[in-house]
Design an enzyme around this catalytic site. Structure first.
Site, PDB file in Angstrom:
ATOM      1  N   GLU A  62      -0.086 -20.398 -24.834  1.00 54.63           N
ATOM      2  CA  GLU A  62       0.870 -19.428 -24.303  1.00 54.63           C
ATOM      3  C   GLU A  62       0.504 -18.937 -22.901  1.00 54.63           C
ATOM      4  OE1 GLU A  62      -0.342 -19.405 -27.363  1.00 54.63           O
ATOM      5  OE2 GLU A  62       1.317 -19.246 -28.788  1.00 54.63           O
ATOM      6  N   PHE A 124       1.407  -9.518 -41.195  1.00 54.08           N
ATOM      7  CA  PHE A 124       0.898 -10.800 -40.712  1.00 54.08           C
ATOM      8  C   PHE A 124       1.351 -11.041 -39.268  1.00 54.08           C
ATOM      9  CE2 PHE A 124       1.472 -15.466 -40.229  1.00 54.08           C
ATOM     10  CZ  PHE A 124       0.125 -15.767 -40.188  1.00 54.08           C
ATOM     11  N   GLN A 125       0.419 -11.358 -38.419  1.00 58.44           N
ATOM     12  CA  GLN A 125       0.668 -11.616 -36.996  1.00 58.44           C
ATOM     13  C   GLN A 125       1.377 -10.463 -36.301  1.00 58.44           C
ATOM     14  OE1 GLN A 125       2.276 -15.651 -36.546  1.00 58.44           O
ATOM     15  NE2 GLN A 125       0.151 -16.359 -36.482  1.00 58.44           N
ATOM     16  N   LYS A 174      11.859  -9.692 -35.917  1.00 60.55           N
ATOM     17  CA  LYS A 174      12.540 -10.851 -36.505  1.00 60.55           C
ATOM     18  C   LYS A 174      13.882 -10.482 -37.126  1.00 60.55           C
ATOM     19  CE  LYS A 174      11.615 -15.058 -39.045  1.00 60.55           C
ATOM     20  NZ  LYS A 174      10.659 -15.816 -39.861  1.00 60.55           N
ATOM     21  N   MET A 496     -17.955 -20.843  -6.270  1.00 57.65           N
ATOM     22  CA  MET A 496     -17.811 -19.496  -5.718  1.00 57.65           C
ATOM     23  C   MET A 496     -18.876 -18.555  -6.285  1.00 57.65           C
ATOM     24  SD  MET A 496     -16.221 -17.734  -3.567  1.00 57.65           S
ATOM     25  CE  MET A 496     -14.608 -18.238  -3.039  1.00 57.65           C
TER      26      MET A 496
HETATM   27  C1  LIG Z   1     -11.526 -15.957  -4.678  1.00 55.61           C
HETATM   28  C2  LIG Z   1     -10.488 -15.172  -3.925  1.00 55.61           C
HETATM   29  C3  LIG Z   1     -10.667 -14.895  -2.589  1.00 55.61           C
HETATM   30  C4  LIG Z   1      -9.687 -14.235  -1.863  1.00 55.61           C
HETATM   31  N1  LIG Z   1      -9.864 -14.079  -0.515  1.00 55.61           N
HETATM   32  C5  LIG Z   1      -8.828 -13.617   0.220  1.00 55.61           C
HETATM   33  C6  LIG Z   1      -8.873 -13.611   1.645  1.00 55.61           C
HETATM   34  O1  LIG Z   1      -9.849 -14.017   2.254  1.00 55.61           O
HETATM   35  N2  LIG Z   1      -7.793 -13.164   2.328  1.00 55.61           N
HETATM   36  C7  LIG Z   1      -6.670 -12.736   1.685  1.00 55.61           C
HETATM   37  O2  LIG Z   1      -5.698 -12.379   2.347  1.00 55.61           O
HETATM   38  N3  LIG Z   1      -6.614 -12.692   0.346  1.00 55.61           N
HETATM   39  C8  LIG Z   1      -7.646 -13.143  -0.404  1.00 55.61           C
HETATM   40  N4  LIG Z   1      -7.539 -13.150  -1.758  1.00 55.61           N
HETATM   41  C9  LIG Z   1      -6.304 -12.631  -2.382  1.00 55.61           C
HETATM   42  C10 LIG Z   1      -6.341 -11.124  -2.543  1.00 55.61           C
HETATM   43  O3  LIG Z   1      -7.092 -10.794  -3.686  1.00 55.61           O
HETATM   44  C11 LIG Z   1      -4.911 -10.562  -2.685  1.00 55.61           C
HETATM   45  O4  LIG Z   1      -4.248 -11.188  -3.744  1.00 55.61           O
HETATM   46  C12 LIG Z   1      -4.068 -10.775  -1.458  1.00 55.61           C
HETATM   47  O5  LIG Z   1      -4.792 -10.470  -0.276  1.00 55.61           O
HETATM   48  C13 LIG Z   1      -2.832  -9.888  -1.528  1.00 55.61           C
HETATM   49  O6  LIG Z   1      -1.856 -10.355  -0.664  1.00 55.61           O
HETATM   50  P1  LIG Z   1      -0.761  -9.410  -0.026  1.00 55.61           P
HETATM   51  O7  LIG Z   1      -1.385  -8.233   0.628  1.00 55.61           O
HETATM   52  O8  LIG Z   1       0.119 -10.263   0.761  1.00 55.61           O
HETATM   53  O9  LIG Z   1      -0.010  -8.750  -1.251  1.00 55.61           O
HETATM   54  P2  LIG Z   1       0.799  -9.274  -2.501  1.00 55.61           P
HETATM   55  O10 LIG Z   1      -0.092  -9.199  -3.683  1.00 55.61           O
HETATM   56  O11 LIG Z   1       1.542 -10.518  -2.251  1.00 55.61           O
HETATM   57  O12 LIG Z   1       1.799  -8.049  -2.631  1.00 55.61           O
HETATM   58  C14 LIG Z   1       2.991  -8.019  -1.947  1.00 55.61           C
HETATM   59  C15 LIG Z   1       3.234  -6.667  -1.305  1.00 55.61           C
HETATM   60  O13 LIG Z   1       4.530  -6.734  -0.747  1.00 55.61           O
HETATM   61  C16 LIG Z   1       5.395  -5.783  -1.354  1.00 55.61           C
HETATM   62  N5  LIG Z   1       6.687  -6.401  -1.570  1.00 55.61           N
HETATM   63  C17 LIG Z   1       7.139  -7.115  -2.620  1.00 55.61           C
HETATM   64  N6  LIG Z   1       8.399  -7.510  -2.424  1.00 55.61           N
HETATM   65  C18 LIG Z   1       8.767  -7.037  -1.212  1.00 55.61           C
HETATM   66  C19 LIG Z   1       9.959  -7.125  -0.447  1.00 55.61           C
HETATM   67  N7  LIG Z   1      11.047  -7.763  -0.886  1.00 55.61           N
HETATM   68  N8  LIG Z   1       9.967  -6.517   0.759  1.00 55.61           N
HETATM   69  C20 LIG Z   1       8.886  -5.833   1.222  1.00 55.61           C
HETATM   70  N9  LIG Z   1       7.748  -5.725   0.543  1.00 55.61           N
HETATM   71  C21 LIG Z   1       7.683  -6.326  -0.668  1.00 55.61           C
HETATM   72  C22 LIG Z   1       4.722  -5.384  -2.651  1.00 55.61           C
HETATM   73  O14 LIG Z   1       5.090  -4.072  -2.999  1.00 55.61           O
HETATM   74  C23 LIG Z   1       3.240  -5.523  -2.299  1.00 55.61           C
HETATM   75  O15 LIG Z   1       2.759  -4.356  -1.694  1.00 55.61           O
HETATM   76  C24 LIG Z   1      -8.516 -13.783  -2.510  1.00 55.61           C
HETATM   77  C25 LIG Z   1      -8.364 -14.019  -3.867  1.00 55.61           C
HETATM   78  C26 LIG Z   1      -9.309 -14.726  -4.574  1.00 55.61           C
HETATM   79  C27 LIG Z   1      -9.076 -15.003  -6.022  1.00 55.61           C
HETATM   80  C1  LIG Z   2     -10.745 -16.574 -16.039  1.00 53.56           C
HETATM   81  C2  LIG Z   2     -11.813 -16.375 -15.013  1.00 53.56           C
HETATM   82  N1  LIG Z   2     -13.100 -16.252 -15.395  1.00 53.56           N
HETATM   83  C3  LIG Z   2     -14.069 -16.078 -14.474  1.00 53.56           C
HETATM   84  C4  LIG Z   2     -13.768 -15.988 -13.146  1.00 53.56           C
HETATM   85  C5  LIG Z   2     -14.865 -15.773 -12.108  1.00 53.56           C
HETATM   86  N2  LIG Z   2     -14.949 -16.943 -11.219  1.00 53.56           N
HETATM   87  C6  LIG Z   2     -14.377 -16.947  -9.996  1.00 53.56           C
HETATM   88  S1  LIG Z   2     -14.564 -18.392  -9.194  1.00 53.56           S
HETATM   89  C7  LIG Z   2     -15.448 -19.038 -10.461  1.00 53.56           C
HETATM   90  C8  LIG Z   2     -15.984 -20.443 -10.398  1.00 53.56           C
HETATM   91  C9  LIG Z   2     -14.929 -21.469 -10.281  1.00 53.56           C
HETATM   92  O1  LIG Z   2     -15.530 -22.731 -10.344  1.00 53.56           O
HETATM   93  P1  LIG Z   2     -14.725 -24.051  -9.977  1.00 53.56           P
HETATM   94  O2  LIG Z   2     -13.430 -24.042 -10.672  1.00 53.56           O
HETATM   95  O3  LIG Z   2     -15.593 -25.226 -10.178  1.00 53.56           O
HETATM   96  O4  LIG Z   2     -14.392 -23.830  -8.440  1.00 53.56           O
HETATM   97  P2  LIG Z   2     -15.364 -23.908  -7.141  1.00 53.56           P
HETATM   98  O5  LIG Z   2     -15.689 -22.512  -6.762  1.00 53.56           O
HETATM   99  O6  LIG Z   2     -16.571 -24.695  -7.512  1.00 53.56           O
HETATM  100  O7  LIG Z   2     -14.520 -24.592  -6.120  1.00 53.56           O
HETATM  101  C10 LIG Z   2     -15.604 -18.111 -11.485  1.00 53.56           C
HETATM  102  C11 LIG Z   2     -16.352 -18.352 -12.735  1.00 53.56           C
HETATM  103  C12 LIG Z   2     -12.403 -16.090 -12.796  1.00 53.56           C
HETATM  104  N3  LIG Z   2     -12.006 -15.968 -11.535  1.00 53.56           N
HETATM  105  N4  LIG Z   2     -11.456 -16.304 -13.742  1.00 53.56           N
END
Ligand SMILES: Cc1cc2nc3c(=O)[nH]c(=O)nc-3n(C[C@H](O)[C@H](O)[C@H](O)COP(=O)(O)OP(=O)(O)OC[C@H]3O[C@@H](n4cnc5c(N)ncnc54)[C@H](O)[C@@H]3O)c2cc1C
Ligand SMILES: Cc1ncc(C[n+]2csc(CCOP(=O)(O)OP(=O)(O)O)c2C)c(N)n1
Ligand SMILES: [Mg+2]
Lengths: 600, 173
Positions: A62, A124-125, A174, A496
């Site tokens: 799911e 159940f469930q 249901k 990472m």
């Molecule tokens: C491993 C990892 C590393 C990351 N590193 C980075 C990084 O280096 N740089 C980076 O940027 N991010 C990074 N992120 C992502 C980060 O965590 C955020 O998800 C991201 O920065 C959010 O993007 P955003 O500010 O565009 O907002 P979003 O999460 O896209 O939110 C959208 C915003 O726009 C508003 N909005 C929605 N619809 C509308 C509309 N129609 N008109 C006007 N406003 C609207 C919402 O209210 C909200 O405030 C990383 C994520 C991971 C998992």
């Molecule tokens: C469901 C979940 N569990 C744990 C994490 C923490 N986490 C972030 S990156 C990462 C490693 C990912 O490894 P891989 O898919 O091999 O990617 P790589 O960084 O090696 O490119 C982990 C465990 C996560 N982001 N999501």
């Protein structure tokens, strides 16, 4: 149909609750549902069996149904639709729901529930689905009366797609699905909801204030985020128009990639923790910042007290709770990004004050110096494939192919390299889990994208650890002949995690090694897909080309350098101008305090 | 400094909501999930056909946090209106308390004398106890309870604050 006439209430009811649900979905434009059956939703499955308007895609978990619906929604701008059973079906969906909430993805998720007379009895469930999903959804409903079924479905779609989009759960007992229920049409768009009325048209006084500030800007920047994508492709077009009208530099968040063309000379690349040198220094040094649909996420701002210290900040966002949440701004504008951009373009043109052309030219000279650092450079030498190189070649070869391409990712280093080295010229082509960072997102999301765009090239750029979190969906891909390509940057590490352990925890690689990996080629074959592998640089292009030429699901196992780190990097708790650019500079993290280390 | 963003202040917020199942859980979940303070919260339906409820929340935080609380409340689907009474102008705040005092002899006399001074009404009496009913601000009820403590304060039940703005302007949907 008679049940839709105004006299419906006085006529004998002919449809079951389940049939009413399906009818409402159809009227809401649903073409496909991602789901998994179970006892509580059997009446809906029965209704699905007896119609042809809506296609059902049977996933294998799911969580994957929800991510698939996210991929479908993000790549089309439509509302994604999910169907799961009660109890474990609903709890399995929770991660996907929260993922969609964090990334503002419009979804409607139907969950089965035990019959109303058993609710609360630990039947159940049984699960308290509305209780469990309340903080993971934009809104949720438990339907307890047959006369509410149709209205709630219509309302759920309205809530999911309007304002700041998000996931909505409808919990359906249901007995409500089995009993007869009246059908009512969706209320006309002119009839506002009793209490929920998001603002989309901006306050023009605020728009004028913003334009006045921008006209006087000497070192401006446009920081555009996922909200521009949420607004629809017209907003991206208007962003381009506004940027060209003003000549301002543009940076995108991870969620905003594609809102501004990567090939545009005014594009600085992504900003934030793994953003480019130029984007982050522009953010640090700017005097006026226009935040268009981004939310000042901590991955973007770095150390808040040092964030854009000299900038007047304009924040355009549809959600008033995004404004002044993390960063106090000078000019808030509440509304839809597209409408705000259109208004700003109009006001900019009407306003007779000339922009600061000379200062802007000097700003661009400074930016070009920063760009000259070439912060994304890497050295591909010898046989070992650099992960950056693998993504870069994937990008170049797909571009040469000229095919419409959609990229999804898992979470980790490969996700950041994909963001850095794959360019996007259009919105809705890039699907990644930004806010929740959910490993296991990319494969099911790609599935949803491929369903929506059967002829397009859909690639999940994956890590070997993440891909195992929803690998069972290979079966779904093969069942429905969805030719998704899984491009694994296999570094045999949770890269990472390993990177943070190297930089912040003394190189103690606690539990971050990917041991006992499957043979991904055989794994693909066992699912009736195609497996490919590249172990040396000389094989890379051929494997990519073969992957693209294969009209079936493919797993390409790209064995890359194991110890590569993702740079540039702003270490936790540091400011934009304290970026580490590459190996040899890791000394920069020595300054990370415990205060920085507590950050995620 | 009133506009110092770091300064804590208390806020009395009135929220008009659809009177539907789960709405209170949404509001309370918002406060606990996001780590906001709740000093008190009261709720009851307030219109003739019981479709609308009014929630009064007393909370505290920095100006930025209070602004967030209001924006977060306003974004809940069943919420009609959010009003920060602390900013809306002069307003009345009242709380109802039932206060049980147990004791004999002089303590009973003293309890009645204090109750009289505070305009608390006796709503139940036995030979060794009284229940007083009083309305007033939280401070007034606190003060009364403090005075009753050495005399035999046994149990207190309070509603939390309800509030309304003075004058003719009214908060409606
Ligand atoms: C491993 C990892 C590393 C990351 N590193 C980075 C990084 O280096 N740089 C980076 O940027 N991010 C990074 N992120 C992502 C980060 O965590 C955020 O998800 C991201 O920065 C959010 O993007 P955003 O500010 O565009 O907002 P979003 O999460 O896209 O939110 C959208 C915003 O726009 C508003 N909005 C929605 N619809 C509308 C509309 N129609 N008109 C006007 N406003 C609207 C919402 O209210 C909200 O405030 C990383 C994520 C991971 C998992
Ligand atoms: C469901 C979940 N569990 C744990 C994490 C923490 N986490 C972030 S990156 C990462 C490693 C990912 O490894 P891989 O898919 O091999 O990617 P790589 O960084 O090696 O490119 C982990 C465990 C996560 N982001 N999501
Ligand atoms: Mg890995």
């Amino acid at each position: 149909m008679s049940a839709t006439s105004p006299h419906a209430a006085t006529q004998p009811l002919t449809m079951s609750g389940a049939e009413v649900v399906l009818r409402a979905l159809k009227d809401q434009g649903v073409e496909v549902i991602f789901g998994y059956p179970g006892g509580a939703v059997l009446p809906i499955y029965d209704a699905i069996f007896q119609q042809n308007a809506i296609r059902h895609i049977l996933v294998r978990h799911e969580q994957a149904a929800v991510h698939a619906a996210e991929g479908y929604a993000r790549s089309t701008g439509k509302v994604g639709c999910v169907l799961v059973t009660s109890g474990p079906g609903a709890t399995n969906a929770v991660t996907g729901l929260l993922d969609a909430l964090m990334d503002s993805i419009p979804l409607v998720c139907l969950t089965g529930q035990v019959p109303t007379h058993l609710i609360g009895n630990d039947a159940f469930q049984e699960a308290d689905t509305t209780g469990i999903t309340r903080p993971a959804t934009k809104h949720n409903y438990l339907v307890k009366r047959s006369e509410d079924v149709a209205r709630v479905v219509h309302e759920a779609f309205h809530v999911a797609r309007s304002g700041r989009p998000g996931p909505v759960v409808i919990d359906l007992p249901k007995d409500i699905l089995i009993n007869k229920a009246p059908y009512v049409e969706a209320p006309p768009a002119t009839q506002p909801h009793r209490s929920y009325r998001p603002v989309t048209a901006p306050d023009m006084a605020q728009v004028r204030k913003a334009v006045a500030l921008l006209k006087q800007a000497e070192r401006p920047v446009i920081y555009a985020g996922g909200g521009v994508i949420n607004s629809g492709p017209e907003a991206s077009r208007l962003l381009g128009e506004f940027a060209h009208l003003t000549g301002f530099p543009v940076t995108n968040t991870l969620m905003g990639l594609g809102a501004f063309p990567s090939q545009d000379p005014q594009f600085l690349g992504m900003l934030g923790m793994h953003g480019t040198y130029e984007a982050n220094l522009v953010m640090h040094g700017c005097d006026v910042m226009l935040n268009m649909g981004a939310r000042f996420d901590d991955r973007v701002t770095g150390k808040l007290s040092h964030f854009a210290p000299n900038a007047k900040k304009i924040h355009a966002d549809i959600d008033p709770s995004s404004i002044n949440k993390n960063v106090k701004v000078d000019v808030p504008i509440v509304g839809d990004a597209g409408q705000i951009l259109a208004a700003m373009i109009q006001v900019w043109k009407e306003d007779s004050q000339p922009p600061m052309r000379e200062a802007l030219a000097a700003w661009w000279r400074q930016i070009d110096l920063w760009r000259a650092k070439d912060c994304l450079q890497y050295v591909q030498q010898g046989k070992i494939i650099k992960p950056q190189h693998a993504v870069k070649r994937l990008y170049e070869i797909t571009r040469e192919s000229g095919r419409e391409t959609y990229i999804t990712t898992e979470v980790g280093q490969h996700q950041m390299w994909a963001a850095q080295y794959f360019g996007f010229e259009k919105p809705n082509r890039w699907m990644t889990s930004g806010g929740l960072g959910t490993m296991g997102y990319g494969l099911p999301a790609a599935m949803g994208v491929q369903i929506a765009h059967p002829d397009a090239l859909v690639i999940d750029i994956a890590g070997e650890a993440s891909i195992l979190m929803n690998i069972q969906e290979m079966a779904t891909l093969c069942q429905y002949r969805l030719p998704v390509k899984v491009f694994i940057l296999n570094n045999e590490y949770m890269g990472m995690v390993r990177q943070w352990q190297e930089l912040l925890h003394g190189g103690r690689y606690s539990e971050s090694y990917s041991a006992a990996l499957p043979d991904f080629v055989k794994l693909a074959e066992s699912f009736h897909g195609v497996g490919l592998r590249a172990t040396e640089e000389s094989q890379l292009d051929d494997v990519i080309r073969e992957m693209l030429a294969t009209d079936r699901p493919v797993i390409a196992d790209i064995c890359v350098a194991k110890d590569e780190n993702c740079f540039p990097m702003i270490p936790s708790g540091a400011a934009h101008n304290e970026m580490i650019l590459g190996p040899g500079q890791e000394g920069g993290v020595a300054g990370v305090t415990d205060e920085g280390k507590v950050l995620v | 400094m009133a506009d110092d963003p770091g300064q804590f202040r208390s806020a009395t917020i009135a929220v008009l909501v659809e009177n539907e199942a789960g709405v209170l859980a949404r509001v309370i979940g918002l406060f606990s999930g996001r780590g906001y303070n709740i000093e008190s919260l009261t709720v009851a339906p307030v219109d003739a056909d019981r479709r609308l409820s009014r929630i009064t929340i007393v909370t505290s935080g920095t100006e930025m946090v209070i602004e967030q609380i209001k924006a977060q409340l306003d974004r809940l689907v069943p919420v009609h209106k959010v009003s920060d009474l602390s900013l809306a102008g002069p307003h009345l705040v009242r709380e109802l308390a039932l206060i049980k005092v147990v004791g004999l002899g002089d303590h009973r006399v003293e309890a009645l004398r204090l109750a009289d001074a505070f305009r608390a009404r006796v709503v139940d009496a036995t030979t060794e106890s009284f229940v007083f009913e009083m309305t007033g601000t939280a401070e007034k009820i606190d003060a009364f309870c403090d005075l009753m403590r050495p005399i035999g304060l046994a149990e207190v039940s309070r509603t939390g604050a309800v509030a309304i703005v003075r004058g003719r302007s009214a908060l409606t949907v």
